[in-house]
Design an enzyme around this catalytic site. Structure first.
Site, PDB file in Angstrom:
ATOM      1  N   HIS A  84      -1.626  66.781 -29.990  1.00  0.00           N
ATOM      2  CA  HIS A  84      -1.384  66.933 -31.435  1.00  0.00           C
ATOM      3  C   HIS A  84      -2.600  67.514 -32.155  1.00  0.00           C
ATOM      4  O   HIS A  84      -2.470  68.009 -33.268  1.00  0.00           O
ATOM      5  CB  HIS A  84      -0.873  65.637 -32.054  1.00  0.00           C
ATOM      6  CG  HIS A  84      -1.895  64.578 -32.312  1.00  0.00           C
ATOM      7  ND1 HIS A  84      -2.090  63.506 -31.480  1.00  0.00           N
ATOM      8  CD2 HIS A  84      -2.779  64.408 -33.327  1.00  0.00           C
ATOM      9  CE1 HIS A  84      -3.041  62.726 -31.965  1.00  0.00           C
ATOM     10  NE2 HIS A  84      -3.481  63.248 -33.088  1.00  0.00           N
ATOM     11  N   ASP A 220      -0.376  62.803 -24.468  1.00  0.00           N
ATOM     12  CA  ASP A 220      -0.891  63.525 -25.640  1.00  0.00           C
ATOM     13  C   ASP A 220      -2.254  64.173 -25.354  1.00  0.00           C
ATOM     14  O   ASP A 220      -3.281  63.735 -25.850  1.00  0.00           O
ATOM     15  CB  ASP A 220      -1.004  62.536 -26.811  1.00  0.00           C
ATOM     16  CG  ASP A 220      -1.125  63.240 -28.153  1.00  0.00           C
ATOM     17  OD1 ASP A 220      -1.414  64.455 -28.170  1.00  0.00           O
ATOM     18  OD2 ASP A 220      -0.945  62.577 -29.191  1.00  0.00           O
ATOM     19  N   SER A 628      -8.660  60.733 -32.807  1.00  0.00           N
ATOM     20  CA  SER A 628      -7.748  61.330 -31.856  1.00  0.00           C
ATOM     21  C   SER A 628      -8.501  62.295 -30.975  1.00  0.00           C
ATOM     22  O   SER A 628      -9.289  63.100 -31.461  1.00  0.00           O
ATOM     23  CB  SER A 628      -6.615  62.054 -32.562  1.00  0.00           C
ATOM     24  OG  SER A 628      -5.601  61.144 -32.805  1.00  0.00           O
TER      25      SER A 628
HETATM   26  N1  ARG Z   1      -0.203  58.926 -35.100  1.00  0.00           N
HETATM   27  C1  ARG Z   1      -1.144  59.767 -34.412  1.00  0.00           C
HETATM   28  C2  ARG Z   1      -2.249  60.253 -35.378  1.00  0.00           C
HETATM   29  O1  ARG Z   1      -2.320  59.793 -36.491  1.00  0.00           O
HETATM   30  C3  ARG Z   1      -0.464  60.898 -33.717  1.00  0.00           C
HETATM   31  C4  ARG Z   1       0.146  61.930 -34.595  1.00  0.00           C
HETATM   32  C5  ARG Z   1       0.801  63.072 -33.912  1.00  0.00           C
HETATM   33  N2  ARG Z   1       2.139  62.798 -33.430  1.00  0.00           N
HETATM   34  C6  ARG Z   1       3.262  62.882 -34.190  1.00  0.00           C
HETATM   35  N3  ARG Z   1       4.415  62.596 -33.642  1.00  0.00           N
HETATM   36  N4  ARG Z   1       3.260  63.271 -35.432  1.00  0.00           N
HETATM   37  O2  ARG Z   1      -2.727  61.342 -35.368  1.00  0.00           O
HETATM   38  N1  ASP Z   2      -3.571  59.647 -34.437  1.00  0.00           N
HETATM   39  C1  ASP Z   2      -4.822  59.551 -35.152  1.00  0.00           C
HETATM   40  C2  ASP Z   2      -5.654  60.834 -35.093  1.00  0.00           C
HETATM   41  O1  ASP Z   2      -5.127  61.896 -35.027  1.00  0.00           O
HETATM   42  C3  ASP Z   2      -5.593  58.398 -34.664  1.00  0.00           C
HETATM   43  C4  ASP Z   2      -5.282  57.163 -35.423  1.00  0.00           C
HETATM   44  O2  ASP Z   2      -5.043  57.251 -36.629  1.00  0.00           O
HETATM   45  O3  ASP Z   2      -5.304  56.113 -34.806  1.00  0.00           O
HETATM   46  O4  ASP Z   2      -6.848  60.823 -35.244  1.00  0.00           O
END
Ligand code: ARG
Ligand code: ASP
Length: 697
Positions: A84, A220, A628
């Site tokens: 991502h 990921d 991330s």
């Molecule tokens: N929750 C994670 C972060 O805040 C992954 C986000 C990417 N994945 C998604 N399905 N949007 O970055």
């Molecule tokens: N998914 C988040 C990021 O892209 C990480 C988090 O918020 O835990 O940095």
């Protein structure tokens, strides 16, 4: 004797579980942090992690494009980050014919690696506390503005006096709400090429349904490579650049993890707010979040439906949709976590303790007004904070026609004074319009408009879509031809612009102005509160809020109980992917090749002792957005995982870290290697890494 020993062990483990949480400054780990890490099982010294004179772990950790983290895993500048995090790059190389989002991408040699304009990776050379120099000349009696102007001036001169190499930069950042300042010397690499990415059905497996959730089965990750000039220094893209030879790179462990193992996450967390008063937490979770959730939810309904029925829309809106959905879901989890953990009541109890301490320490006169003042300020701030953010959600996050008019409005504002500004502002606007139109679908956008605008204003008029130049790039560029006068005149006749202008004018003149005015005293008070807390309760655990600088967080691999009678094991397996598999589904499809490998049990060296391939695991590391892509590092400094998310119940950790339910989610490096090797056949990349067996010495 035996009893004493048991008691002692009990005491130590109790202490350990209390000693979790925090994002620590890597240059200040000696002492307390080092001891805590050791007690959690680490064999690393503070110097192994950060050393200015010798290479150390920190030399392998980069800030990926300013928003994510990346780590070097070979002596040829090979780096890993999340799928991502590389999503925008993977998408930009994708088309309907070469759909790397859908099918994945693997460069089979250096020549096939793909350059990415604008992408950069920044490393930290050194970190230095410069608080005293930055505060020199600042006195208590000064106004906030006076103080800030001295701080700015001092910061500039500190930077100027810092000796750096020609290819290095400096920056100064505020810590502890502006009570401390640190100087960073950095190196920024700008030739970063895409090396590999799994298909989205692996890299984004589970998509939004599984986002922020455990059990998780997402691979990921994506791979890039840093290129440098002939002297191994940062350089702009050039065909003649060479793979970067790093000061340090992370060996990769094949032995994996089990519950209780030490984990260190090293990266660039973006923003946290751990020292808010209870009144602020209440405002955010009861008023602020819900209104923003509603706007995103309305937009997502439209976008999701369209992505499901059209591949072209799916590719165009994939990145935008992910961005909108991500915070939307996070806020929902944050609200639930705050509620479930009684965060507001707990914070109030803490405030009572603090107030008591002020009394006993004779600090009442100095700090006693802070909490009542917060109550007053937040009451006055709440409405404008919501209104301003709602504008941003509509005009800058969800509706693209409004975004285009807003960018044009910025041009008109910049222009009033002189024509030179105009040309520059126009060039910026043109770039932005081109960026938006690369992935624009007017039908989708119009429905988004109809869905979100009523949540901001009563003045809704979708007919503007029929009478505007902005929904088409060619006509939009045409509108911008000619002298400043002509352009501004034409612009003000455009239906969408005419409609949006009073809303934007009100935002600039009233809403944003009022917000700034009401936010400033809160920021100043928060700085004072931080200082007061540290004076009144000096033994509490204080770590600086995240501010996009390099931090260390440590913990252990650990399961958790999200609700009554439910317990989550800390590790998920390939078997779980097959359990979730739904043929042809846009979130839970599994590529045929992966299914075949599973059936044939063709796992290579990547299965655990039970013959299962681990996919993700969770731990007690305190992370946030920006972490991330951060490496999860074992007790000896080897790479064991890639951080990419947190559990839903624990996303409140940005305001209220609770070791009971806050967990970060990492993809197991053995799964990453399995996909690179067995799924993609990119064995040359495996050969490039240093694979180790730290547990089988
Ligand atoms: N929750 C994670 C972060 O805040 C992954 C986000 C990417 N994945 C998604 N399905 N949007 O970055
Ligand atoms: N998914 C988040 C990021 O892209 C990480 C988090 O918020 O835990 O940095």
């Amino acid at each position: 004797m035996k009893l004493l020993k048991t008691l002692l062990v009990l005491f130590i483990t109790m202490q350990v579980s209390a000693q979790q949480g925090g994002m620590w400054i890597p240059s200040l780990l000696e002492g307390m942090n080092e001891d805590e890490m050791t007690s959690l099982g680490s064999k690393l010294t503070a110097q192994d992690i950060y050393d200015v004179n010798n290479s150390s772990l920190k030399d392998a950790i980069g800030h990926f494009n300013g928003g994510c983290t990346t780590e070097i895993i070979s002596d040829k500048g090979l780096i890993l980050t999340n799928h991502h995090c590389g999503f925008g790059q993977i998408q930009s190389h994708s088309s309907l014919e070469n759909d790397y989002l859908k099918d994945g991408f693997w460069a089979m040699n250096l020549d096939e690696e793909l350059p990415n304009e604008g992408l950069f990776v920044e490393f930290i050379v050194s970190i230095e506390d410069v608080t005293e120099r930055v505060f020199s000349g600042v006195t208590d009696g000064m106004s906030e503005r006076e103080k800030q102007s001295i701080i700015d001036r001092n910061s500039n001169s500190v930077q100027q006096q810092t000796k750096t190499e020609a290819w290095q930069n400096t920056k100064i950042k505020a810590f502890y709400k502006g009570n401390q300042y640190f100087l960073f010397v950095t190196e920024r690499f700008e030739d970063i090429r895409l090396v590999g990415a799994p298909p989205s059905s692996i890299g984004k497996f589970g998509s939004d349904t599984d986002n922020w959730v455990f059990p998780r089965h997402t691979g990921d990750f994506s791979m890039f490579r840093i290129y440098a000039d002939e002297n191994n220094h940062p350089a702009k893209y050039s065909k003649s650049n060479k793979p970067y030879k790093p000061k340090h790179y992370l060996p990769v462990s094949l032995d994996g993890i089990e519950e209780g193992d030490f984990t260190l996450v090293f990266g660039f967390p973006g923003r946290t707010n751990e020292y808010l008063p209870a009144v602020a937490i209440e405002h955010i979770t009861k008023e602020f979040n819900p209104s923003n959730i509603a706007i995103r939810e309305a937009a997502l309904k439209v976008i999701d439906a369209n992505m499901k029925t059209s591949d072209a829309v799916r590719i165009k809106y994939a990145s935008k949709q992910a961005r909108i959905a991500n915070a939307w879901k996070k806020w929902i989890g944050e609200n639930q976590g705050i509620e479930k953990s009684n965060a507001v009541a707990n914070r109030k109890a803490f405030e009572a303790k603090y107030t008591q301490a002020l009394k006993t320490k004779g600090l009442e006169a100095k700090y006693g007004n802070i909490l009542p003042e917060f109550d007053k300020l937040y009451k006055d701030f709440a409405d404008i904070n919501i209104k301003r953010r709602n504008f941003i959600e509509v005009f800058l996050v969800t509706n693209e026609l409004m975004q285009m008019t807003f960018r044009a409005f910025q041009m008109e504002m910049a222009t009033n004074a002189n024509t030179q500004n105009f040309e520059q502002a126009k060039a910026t606007l043109i770039n932005r319009l081109k960026g938006i139109h690369k992935n624009y679908d007017v039908g989708v956008d119009k429905d988004v408009y109809k869905a979100v605008m009523p949540l901001y204003t009563n003045a809704v008029d979708a007919s503007i879509y029929e009478n505007t130049a902005f929904t088409n790039l060619e006509s939009a560029l045409k509108l911008l031809e000619g002298s400043p006068k002509e352009v501004i005149k034409r612009l003000n006749k455009d239906a969408a612009y005419k409609y949006a202008k009073p809303l934007m004018q009100a935002f600039a003149d009233k809403i944003d102005a009022q917000f700034q005015q009401k936010n400033a005293p809160i920021t100043a008070l928060q700085k004072q509160y931080m200082k007061a807390l540290m004076e009144a309760l000096p033994d509490a655990r204080y770590f600086p809020d995240a501010n996009s600088t390099l931090r260390v967080t440590y913990g252990q691999v650990k399961g958790y109980s999200p609700r009554d009678a439910v317990y989550y094991q800390p590790v998920s397996y390939l078997d779980g992917i097959m359990e979730k598999y739904i043929a042809g589904d846009y979130e839970f499809d599994v590529p045929a090749k992966l299914r075949d490998l599973y059936i044939a049990k063709d796992f290579g060296q990547y299965a655990d002792a039970n013959g299962k391939v681990p996919v993700c695991f969770i731990g007690t590391n305190h992370t946030t957005g920006g972490n991330s892509g951060s490496p999860a590092i074992d007790a000896e400094g080897n790479l064991i995982g890639l951080n990419f998310d947190r559990v839903w119940e624990g996303t409140m950790s940005d305001m209220n870290y609770d070791p009971e339910i806050c967990r970060n989610i990492m993809v197991d490096l053995r799964y990453v290697l399995f996909i690179i090797d067995k799924y993609a056949g990119a064995t040359h990349l495996i050969d490039e890494m240093k694979l180790v067996h730290p547990k089988k010495k």
